[in-house]
Design a protein around this motif. Structure first.
Motif, PDB file in Angstrom:
ATOM      1  N   SER A  28       0.913  -1.273   0.159  1.00 30.67           N
ATOM      2  CA  SER A  28      -0.018   0.037  -0.046  1.00 30.67           C
ATOM      3  C   SER A  28       1.012   1.288   0.072  1.00 30.67           C
ATOM      4  O   SER A  28       0.259   2.307  -0.408  1.00 30.67           O
ATOM      5  CB  SER A  28      -0.981   0.079   1.244  1.00 30.67           C
ATOM      6  N   GLY A  32      -0.523   2.376  -6.355  1.00 34.25           N
ATOM      7  CA  GLY A  32      -1.707   3.440  -6.325  1.00 34.25           C
ATOM      8  C   GLY A  32      -2.938   2.784  -5.980  1.00 34.25           C
ATOM      9  O   GLY A  32      -3.857   3.459  -5.369  1.00 34.25           O
ATOM     10  N   ARG A  33      -3.288   1.592  -6.435  1.00 36.24           N
ATOM     11  CA  ARG A  33      -4.849   1.098  -6.108  1.00 36.24           C
ATOM     12  C   ARG A  33      -5.037   0.411  -4.982  1.00 36.24           C
ATOM     13  O   ARG A  33      -6.040   0.074  -4.755  1.00 36.24           O
ATOM     14  CB  ARG A  33      -5.044   0.211  -7.597  1.00 36.24           C
ATOM     15  N   GLU A  35      -5.249   0.459  -1.112  1.00 33.61           N
ATOM     16  CA  GLU A  35      -5.654   1.435  -0.207  1.00 33.61           C
ATOM     17  C   GLU A  35      -5.169   1.146   1.179  1.00 33.61           C
ATOM     18  O   GLU A  35      -4.554   1.733   1.818  1.00 33.61           O
ATOM     19  CB  GLU A  35      -7.181   1.780  -0.249  1.00 33.61           C
ATOM     20  N   LEU A  56      -8.281  -2.560  -2.016  1.00 33.58           N
ATOM     21  CA  LEU A  56      -8.066  -1.973  -3.305  1.00 33.58           C
ATOM     22  C   LEU A  56      -9.100  -0.860  -3.402  1.00 33.58           C
ATOM     23  O   LEU A  56     -10.337  -1.081  -3.027  1.00 33.58           O
ATOM     24  CB  LEU A  56      -7.997  -2.917  -4.581  1.00 33.58           C
ATOM     25  N   THR A  57      -8.991   0.166  -4.353  1.00 33.63           N
ATOM     26  CA  THR A  57      -9.965   0.944  -4.625  1.00 33.63           C
ATOM     27  C   THR A  57     -11.098   0.516  -5.355  1.00 33.63           C
ATOM     28  O   THR A  57     -11.138  -0.825  -5.986  1.00 33.63           O
ATOM     29  CB  THR A  57      -9.402   1.924  -5.645  1.00 33.63           C
ATOM     30  N   ILE A 132      -2.021  -6.043 -14.644  1.00 36.44           N
ATOM     31  CA  ILE A 132      -1.722  -5.869 -13.338  1.00 36.44           C
ATOM     32  C   ILE A 132      -0.414  -5.673 -12.902  1.00 36.44           C
ATOM     33  O   ILE A 132       0.055  -4.900 -12.344  1.00 36.44           O
ATOM     34  CB  ILE A 132      -2.873  -6.677 -12.258  1.00 36.44           C
ATOM     35  N   GLU A 135       1.177  -2.604 -14.221  1.00 33.85           N
ATOM     36  CA  GLU A 135       0.759  -1.424 -13.820  1.00 33.85           C
ATOM     37  C   GLU A 135       1.603  -1.447 -12.474  1.00 33.85           C
ATOM     38  O   GLU A 135       2.014  -0.211 -11.895  1.00 33.85           O
ATOM     39  CB  GLU A 135      -0.811  -1.476 -13.336  1.00 33.85           C
ATOM     40  N   ASP A 139       4.139   1.662 -10.946  1.00 32.91           N
ATOM     41  CA  ASP A 139       4.065   2.111  -9.743  1.00 32.91           C
ATOM     42  C   ASP A 139       5.270   2.279  -8.959  1.00 32.91           C
ATOM     43  O   ASP A 139       5.733   3.076  -8.180  1.00 32.91           O
ATOM     44  CB  ASP A 139       2.905   1.596  -8.797  1.00 32.91           C
TER      45      ASP A 139
END
Length: 145
Positions: A28, A32-33, A35, A56-57, A132, A135, A139
């Motif tokens: 986390s 970014g995704r 939380e 996650l968001t 995923i 991404e 990040d």
């Protein structure tokens, strides 16, 4: 068993990349995704058997159990843990592995997942997992820059 695989490079030395990526419960802080990442059954960076509960968001929740951790080899593996999987798989094991690129001082990263699912879903899930991992690596680059 099917495989989704991504490899890339990160413009930072191995120690810097591992200091972030090697913390199984610290996702986390750099993705970014995600939380929230809450540890269960062990809070150490590489506490094999411990679980990370990820929020996650969009309220998606995932539980992942650390099943292998190799500090000197800069590698670990985890599996979905729990009765409810966020994806339609019977089995999933993800692995992250880092290697130094000695010529440039940067780091080679591979992130892959082995999974079992219905034949009709193999390519769809491969594309999803690949996106995923891509991404997450992006990040990681942002965090290290």
């Amino acid at each position: 068993m099917s495989l989704a695989y991504v490899s890339s490079t990160v413009d930072a030395d191995l120690a810097a990349v591992w200091s972030v990526l090697g913390d199984f419960h610290g996702m986390s802080t750099w993705i970014g995704r995600i939380e929230k990442s809450e540890p269960e059954g062990g809070e150490g960076r590489g506490a094999v058997g411990s679980v990370r509960r990820l929020t996650l968001t969009g309220e998606l929740r995932v539980r992942e159990r650390l099943v292998h951790y190799d500090e000197p080899g800069h590698q670990y593996s985890y599996e979905f843990d729990g009765e409810v999987s966020p994806f339609p798989v019977a089995f999933y094991r993800g692995t992250v592995h880092l290697l130094p690129i000695t010529e440039t001082g940067s780091t080679f990263i591979e992130w892959y997942g082995e999974y079992d699912c219905e034949t009709a879903l193999v390519e769809q899930l491969r594309a999803t997992f690949t996106a995923i991992y891509t991404e997450f690596i992006a990040d990681l680059r942002k965090t290290l820059s």
